[in-house]
Design a protein around this motif. Structure first.
Motif, PDB file in Angstrom:
ATOM      1  N   GLU A  75      51.050  45.690  36.826  1.00  0.00           N
ATOM      2  CA  GLU A  75      50.208  45.258  37.935  1.00  0.00           C
ATOM      3  C   GLU A  75      50.862  44.064  38.644  1.00  0.00           C
TER       4      GLU A  75
ATOM      5  N   ARG B 196      40.465  38.390  24.280  1.00  0.00           N
ATOM      6  CA  ARG B 196      40.106  39.765  23.918  1.00  0.00           C
ATOM      7  C   ARG B 196      38.949  39.779  22.922  1.00  0.00           C
TER       8      ARG B 196
ATOM      9  N   GLN C  63      41.121  41.764  45.104  1.00  0.00           N
ATOM     10  CA  GLN C  63      41.373  40.873  43.974  1.00  0.00           C
ATOM     11  C   GLN C  63      41.100  39.413  44.352  1.00  0.00           C
TER      12      GLN C  63
ATOM     13  N   LEU D 183      42.037  40.547  32.045  1.00  0.00           N
ATOM     14  CA  LEU D 183      41.835  41.505  30.959  1.00  0.00           C
ATOM     15  C   LEU D 183      40.738  42.510  31.316  1.00  0.00           C
ATOM     16  N   ALA D 184      39.678  42.042  31.921  1.00  0.00           N
ATOM     17  CA  ALA D 184      38.592  42.940  32.333  1.00  0.00           C
ATOM     18  C   ALA D 184      39.056  43.923  33.399  1.00  0.00           C
ATOM     19  N   GLU D 185      40.053  43.522  34.202  1.00  0.00           N
ATOM     20  CA  GLU D 185      40.605  44.397  35.241  1.00  0.00           C
ATOM     21  C   GLU D 185      41.658  45.351  34.686  1.00  0.00           C
ATOM     22  N   GLY D 186      41.962  45.251  33.402  1.00  0.00           N
ATOM     23  CA  GLY D 186      42.918  46.162  32.791  1.00  0.00           C
ATOM     24  C   GLY D 186      44.366  45.731  32.887  1.00  0.00           C
ATOM     25  N   TYR D 187      44.620  44.488  33.220  1.00  0.00           N
ATOM     26  CA  TYR D 187      45.999  43.997  33.304  1.00  0.00           C
ATOM     27  C   TYR D 187      46.651  44.003  31.928  1.00  0.00           C
ATOM     28  N   ARG D 188      47.916  44.396  31.908  1.00  0.00           N
ATOM     29  CA  ARG D 188      48.681  44.351  30.672  1.00  0.00           C
ATOM     30  C   ARG D 188      49.343  42.987  30.496  1.00  0.00           C
ATOM     31  N   GLU D 189      49.855  42.746  29.300  1.00  0.00           N
ATOM     32  CA  GLU D 189      50.362  41.417  28.954  1.00  0.00           C
ATOM     33  C   GLU D 189      51.484  40.925  29.876  1.00  0.00           C
TER      34      GLU D 189
ATOM     35  N   HIS E 232      39.281  37.440  33.321  1.00  0.00           N
ATOM     36  CA  HIS E 232      39.113  38.340  34.469  1.00  0.00           C
ATOM     37  C   HIS E 232      40.217  39.403  34.499  1.00  0.00           C
TER      38      HIS E 232
END
Length: 413
Positions: free
Chosen positions: A63, A195, A77, A207-213, A205
């Protein structure tokens, strides 16, 4: 030599042209007026982000950071993260933290009698920004130093080096030691903690949007640069101004918050932390610059000169390089002019930066301070702005002499 002899307009980068208002050099447009810069930043979907190595980030990261997004994706965003930086949120959620940390850091500095302001401001701005971002699961002092090493990067500005070299820089950044240290010591522990228990912060936020590390890491670097590195420089520059002008300092300390903010904004107008913004034309764009049409063609790079836009007499009035807080400005132009950018990419942390600077300075400047060593100025390639280092203050009696501000350039340009 007294501190009054220090030139307060110290952020003019050597060799940087102030005219003409618009010129095409190679395939790069250079724009130097408020209206031209504002047109590019406000024209919807006319240009894409080209600064801060945005065009060189490989797809493998995942992302894209919000700073690098454009169009509808960016607007969605941006709306979602705006709540973390809203003025009311800053006051309600972070003001007490800022006051407590300012009190503690100033007390420690005064107890030592001699201290480096650039160290103090780094620690303070890091601790404040860490709360907003969510980087609260590691040692703050260690994180400040890790970020300092991380931001000491080669030239990333568009057009300053062959594309191949810049791409190799991006690859090295992803794997080099400072980035790895920041990732492992600061970002990963924060991700793990959120998490398990999400909070009201940027990492939660994402993490809730599905962003990877990897993408969260880049966002943390982006917000770290905005919230820590730039605020650090602004604090040091503001102290330099207020110690150089006894009347302005007295006015600042005696003023209500609105007047103090006017003074801070005027200093920021004169001394923008980000000196240039870069955009890539996404379509043909015709601008009006000084009454003439400038035809920017799709694909051309646009270099927006923030310092020159901020000192455009047609916008800010007569004596544009003089310190005049509360200047009358055209409708829609903020008191800092283009120092926070404009349009959909305008810096969301402007309220946070001004308020945290004010909270620290009202505590620090009420004490007798003497410049024991004036700062050395470096010119940073990543931000196209300045860095003030080795700024030593003391509280001795009698006052010590002050050295002239020296100018040590870092990198090409």
């Amino acid at each position: 030599m007294s501190v009054d002899s220090v030139d307060r307009r110290v952020s003019h980068r050597p060799g940087e042209a102030s005219s003409p208002a618009a010129e095409l050099v190679g395939n790069v447009w250079h724009l130097r007026t408020t209206e031209a810069v504002r047109q590019v930043l406000r024209e919807k979907d006319a240009a894409t982000q080209a600064g801060f190595s945005a065009e060189l980030m490989p797809e493998s990261v995942g992302e894209r950071p919000i700073l690098f997004m454009d169009g509808d994706e960016h607007r969605r965003q941006r709306t979602k993260v705006a709540r973390f930086f809203a003025p009311k949120t800053v006051t309600n959620r972070y003001r007490r933290l800022m006051e407590e940390r300012a009190d503690a850091l100033v007390a420690d500095a005064l107890a030592a009698t001699t201290f480096r302001l650039d160290d103090l401001s780094l620690q303070y701005s890091t601790e404040v920004a860490a709360q907003v971002i969510g980087l609260t699961n590691s040692n703050a002092k260690g994180m400040a130093r890790r970020l300092e090493r991380l931001f000491a990067q080669p030239d990333w500005s568009p057009g300053s080096a062959p594309e191949g070299r810049l791409r190799s820089v991006w690859r090295s950044v992803r794997s080099h030691a400072p980035m790895a240290a920041f990732h492992l010591a600061d970002v990963r522990p924060a991700i793990v903690a959120r998490r398990k228990a999400p909070g009201e912060d940027v990492i939660s936020h994402l993490l809730a949007e599905g962003y990877r590390e990897p993408a969260i890491l880049i966002e943390c670097v982006t917000y770290g640069a905005a919230g820590m590195a730039t605020t650090r420089e602004f604090i040091s520059m503001t102290v330099l101004h207020l110690l150089a002008d006894a009347d302005l300092r007295a006015r600042y300390l005696a003023g209500e918050e609105e007047e103090r903010f006017d003074i801070l904004h005027e200093i920021l107008r004169l001394e923008p932390i980000i000196g240039h913004l870069y955009r890539r034309a996404a379509r043909d764009l015709d601008l009006t610059v000084d009454g003439e049409t400038v035809a920017i063609r799709r694909g051309q790079l646009i270099d927006l000169y923030v310092r020159q836009a901020n000192s455009d007499a047609s916008t800010v009035g007569e004596c544009p390089l003089d310190m005049r807080p509360g200047r009358p400005l055209p409708r829609g132009i903020g008191p800092e002019v283009m120092s926070f950018g404009d349009g959909h990419h305008k810096c969301p942390g402007n309220s946070l930066a001004i308020q945290e600077t004010d909270i620290l300075l009202t505590r620090l400047l009420r004490h007798e301070l003497v410049v024991a060593k004036a700062p050395v100025m470096h010119w940073e390639d990543l931000t196209a702005g300045y860095a003030l280092r080795d700024f030593v203050l003391t509280t001795p009696k009698p006052p010590l002499p002050v050295l002239a501000v020296s100018d040590e350039r870092r990198g090409p340009g």
